[in-house]
Design an enzyme around this catalytic site. Structure first.
Site, PDB file in Angstrom:
ATOM      1  N   TYR A   1       0.805  -1.223   0.000  1.00  0.00           N
ATOM      2  CA  TYR A   1       0.000   0.000   0.000  1.00  0.00           C
ATOM      3  C   TYR A   1       0.844   1.281   0.000  1.00  0.00           C
ATOM      4  O   TYR A   1       0.298   2.379  -0.062  1.00  0.00           O
ATOM      5  CB  TYR A   1      -0.907   0.035   1.245  1.00  0.00           C
ATOM      6  CG  TYR A   1      -2.150  -0.810   1.109  1.00  0.00           C
ATOM      7  CD1 TYR A   1      -2.070  -2.197   1.002  1.00  0.00           C
ATOM      8  CD2 TYR A   1      -3.413  -0.221   1.116  1.00  0.00           C
ATOM      9  CE1 TYR A   1      -3.209  -2.974   0.897  1.00  0.00           C
ATOM     10  CE2 TYR A   1      -4.562  -0.989   1.009  1.00  0.00           C
ATOM     11  CZ  TYR A   1      -4.453  -2.363   0.905  1.00  0.00           C
ATOM     12  OH  TYR A   1      -5.585  -3.122   0.794  1.00  0.00           O
TER      13      TYR A   1
ATOM     14  N   LYS B   1       3.966 -14.717   3.391  1.00  0.00           N
ATOM     15  CA  LYS B   1       4.181 -15.562   2.220  1.00  0.00           C
ATOM     16  C   LYS B   1       5.685 -15.622   1.967  1.00  0.00           C
ATOM     17  O   LYS B   1       6.176 -15.366   0.862  1.00  0.00           O
ATOM     18  CB  LYS B   1       3.404 -14.971   1.028  1.00  0.00           C
ATOM     19  CG  LYS B   1       3.264 -15.887  -0.164  1.00  0.00           C
ATOM     20  CD  LYS B   1       2.413 -17.119   0.080  1.00  0.00           C
ATOM     21  CE  LYS B   1       2.504 -18.049  -1.114  1.00  0.00           C
ATOM     22  NZ  LYS B   1       1.847 -19.356  -0.880  1.00  0.00           N
TER      23      LYS B   1
ATOM     24  N   ASP C   1      -5.961  -6.972   4.767  1.00  0.00           N
ATOM     25  CA  ASP C   1      -7.179  -6.490   4.097  1.00  0.00           C
ATOM     26  C   ASP C   1      -8.031  -7.677   3.676  1.00  0.00           C
ATOM     27  O   ASP C   1      -9.233  -7.741   3.954  1.00  0.00           O
ATOM     28  CB  ASP C   1      -6.774  -5.641   2.878  1.00  0.00           C
ATOM     29  CG  ASP C   1      -7.988  -5.138   2.114  1.00  0.00           C
ATOM     30  OD1 ASP C   1      -8.944  -4.680   2.762  1.00  0.00           O
ATOM     31  OD2 ASP C   1      -7.983  -5.211   0.869  1.00  0.00           O
TER      32      ASP C   1
ATOM     33  N   ASP D   1     -11.838  -9.378   5.447  1.00  0.00           N
ATOM     34  CA  ASP D   1     -13.141  -9.556   4.788  1.00  0.00           C
ATOM     35  C   ASP D   1     -13.583 -11.009   4.969  1.00  0.00           C
ATOM     36  O   ASP D   1     -14.762 -11.290   5.210  1.00  0.00           O
ATOM     37  CB  ASP D   1     -13.075  -9.201   3.294  1.00  0.00           C
ATOM     38  CG  ASP D   1     -13.491  -7.749   3.005  1.00  0.00           C
ATOM     39  OD1 ASP D   1     -13.238  -6.876   3.863  1.00  0.00           O
ATOM     40  OD2 ASP D   1     -14.046  -7.478   1.921  1.00  0.00           O
TER      41      ASP D   1
ATOM     42  N   ASP E   1      -1.983 -18.455   2.516  1.00  0.00           N
ATOM     43  CA  ASP E   1      -2.974 -19.312   1.843  1.00  0.00           C
ATOM     44  C   ASP E   1      -3.554 -20.327   2.832  1.00  0.00           C
ATOM     45  O   ASP E   1      -4.767 -20.554   2.889  1.00  0.00           O
ATOM     46  CB  ASP E   1      -2.382 -19.996   0.592  1.00  0.00           C
ATOM     47  CG  ASP E   1      -0.974 -20.560   0.787  1.00  0.00           C
ATOM     48  OD1 ASP E   1      -0.396 -20.370   1.874  1.00  0.00           O
ATOM     49  OD2 ASP E   1      -0.463 -21.206  -0.153  1.00  0.00           O
TER      50      ASP E   1
HETATM   51  C1  IPM Z   1     -10.317  -1.391   3.896  1.00  0.00           C
HETATM   52  C2  IPM Z   1     -10.477  -0.984   2.444  1.00  0.00           C
HETATM   53  C3  IPM Z   1      -9.306  -0.117   2.011  1.00  0.00           C
HETATM   54  C4  IPM Z   1      -8.049  -0.963   2.174  1.00  0.00           C
HETATM   55  C5  IPM Z   1      -9.432   0.440   0.584  1.00  0.00           C
HETATM   56  C6  IPM Z   1     -10.650   1.299   0.421  1.00  0.00           C
HETATM   57  C7  IPM Z   1      -8.197   1.207   0.168  1.00  0.00           C
HETATM   58  O1  IPM Z   1     -10.641  -2.102   1.641  1.00  0.00           O
HETATM   59  O2  IPM Z   1     -10.232  -0.500   4.755  1.00  0.00           O
HETATM   60  O3  IPM Z   1     -10.314  -2.587   4.181  1.00  0.00           O
HETATM   61  O4  IPM Z   1      -7.722  -1.767   1.305  1.00  0.00           O
HETATM   62  O5  IPM Z   1      -7.405  -0.815   3.207  1.00  0.00           O
HETATM   63 MN    MN Z   2     -10.865  -3.951   2.756  1.00  0.00          MN
END
Ligand code: IPM
Ligand code: MN
Ligand code: NAD
Length: 363
Positions: free
Chosen positions: A148, A198, A255, A259, A231
């Site tokens: 990032y 990784k 990230d 999710d 993984d």
């Molecule tokens: C998060 C989002 C951000 C990230 C994006 C919007 C840049 O997905 O906060 O998880 O990848 O950090």
């Molecule tokens: Mn995210």
């Protein structure tokens, strides 16, 4: 008694910057503010809120992303930032989101992206046979470097010979401080840290993570320190989430894994996060984005935003108020007083009302 005011600081007040942002950001942030007002009477100090209109509308109007001097104003004048979400299909490459969100994470040096993955009710997990006690983990995502960092560029852009590069920046200091934060947190929990990387493919960058982890392991001999390649970590979070207590990983992997973490406890609408530099102005936001597909319809789940607000309360030294809010969120979830993504019938504001009511009742 404490209270919430808009503008004009009361003496000794917590000054909170509110950035609702785009899409469902303003909808869920309004509910987090509603609950903050409900819990304010039990707080040690009053709260003063200041709203900022940074986001897609502002960018489309006058080209502003993060205004000049904004970072210093937030850093020096505020205890914390309550953030909704950014992202709008009208903005090319989401330049505003990168400047504002990643800009604040980097410039405020918010190196810990703390993302709890906690199952509040058995009915919410899609994982067969998993109980509430099986899913209770804390993810430490490195938040200021890695892929990032924005180091890279395009060469011969738009041609058949184009080269596109994003460098994976890993510093000894950056790696050590996030690993250390994870070890410290584990000491207050089940004393288990798993690092995920990784290193078998990214030998230089993640070799640094491996070597730093090996050193810290000795210093934190009371903590069980394990390692999983990312993984396998993704697979294990689905197969056996009970293995995890504290999970620490890089920016990009964090990230993605969070999710996944959200999905195993009920979905993105519930997931909360803090972008933290201990002792400094830090930023709290739900894990989800601006969800343009449901924006403006009253469908957004506000619980991720409300739980993020609770994490903010913890950060500013209002632990008792934070616990009340968390208990209220857990209560509405078990009562089924939730939005459609969780199988309920409530609108965004109706769900926020239920949490605000429960805050008053929580012991
Ligand atoms: C998060 C989002 C951000 C990230 C994006 C919007 C840049 O997905 O906060 O998880 O990848 O950090
Ligand atoms: Mn995210
Ligand atoms: P998203 O998180 O906005 O949405 C993914 C899916 O989850 C959608 O189907 C959405 O309807 C659903 N969802 C998300 N939040 C929900 C909630 N509170 N209640 C119910 N359902 C919810 O991810 P996306 O669609 O990939 O991204 C949309 C925009 O948001 C993009 O511009 C992206 O860059 C941005 N984004 C911003 C942030 C942030 O500001 N922190 C985080 C992630 C994505």
């Amino acid at each position: 008694m404490s209270g919430v005011t808009q503008g004009n600081a009361a003496k000794g007040a917590h000054r909170i910057a509110v950035i609702p942002g785009d899409g469902i950001g303003p909808e869920v942030t309004a509910e987090a503010v509603k609950v903050l007002r409900a819990v304010a009477p039990v707080m040690r100090r009053p709260v003063e809120l200041q709203e900022f209109d940074w986001g897609a509308e502002r960018w489309l109007r006058d080209g502003t992303t993060l205004p000049k001097g904004a970072m210093e104003e937030l850093r020096d004048g505020y205890s914390a930032i309550l953030f909704g979400a950014l992202g709008d299909p009208r903005v090319p490459e989401q330049v505003h989101a990168r400047d504002i969100l990643l800009g604040l994470r980097f410039q405020l040096d918010l190196y810990i992206n703390l993302r709890p993955v906690e199952l509040l009710d058995e009915r919410l997990t899609p994982l067969k046979g998993k109980r509430v006690s099986d899913i209770d983990m804390l993810v430490f995502r490195e938040n200021t470097e890695g892929l990032y960092a924005g180091v890279g560029g395009n060469f011969k852009k738009g041609t058949a010979d184009e080269i596109a590069i994003n460098e994976d920046i890993n510093t000894r200091k950056g790696v050590e401080r996030i690993l250390r934060a994870a070890f410290e947190a584990a000491r207050g929990r089940r004393k288990k840290v798993c690092m995920s990387d990784k290193a078998n493919a990214l030998t230089y960058a993640h070799g640094l993570w491996q070597r730093t982890f090996a050193e810290l392991k000795k210093e934190y001999a009371d903590v069980e320190a394990t390692h999983l390649y990312v993984d396998v970590a993704a697979m294990e979070m689905v197969r056996a989430p009970e293995r995890f207590d504290v999970l620490v990983t890089s920016n990009m992997f964090g990230d993605i894994l969070t999710d996944l973490g959200a999905a195993i406890v009920g979905g993105l609408g519930l997931a909360a996060s803090g972008n933290i530099h201990p002792g400094r102005c830090s930023l709290f936001e739900p894990v989800h984005g601006s969800a343009p597909d449901i924006a403006g319809k009253g469908l957004a789940n506000p619980l991720g935003a409300i739980s993020s607000m609770a994490m903010m309360l913890e950060h500013i030294g209002e632990g008792a108020a934070a616990a009340r809010v968390q208990a209220a969120v857990a209560r509405v979830v078990t009562d089924g007083a939730v939005t459609r993504d969780l199988g309920g019938m409530l609108s965004t504001p109706a769900c926020g009302d239920r949490v605000a009511d429960a805050v008053g009742k929580a012991a």
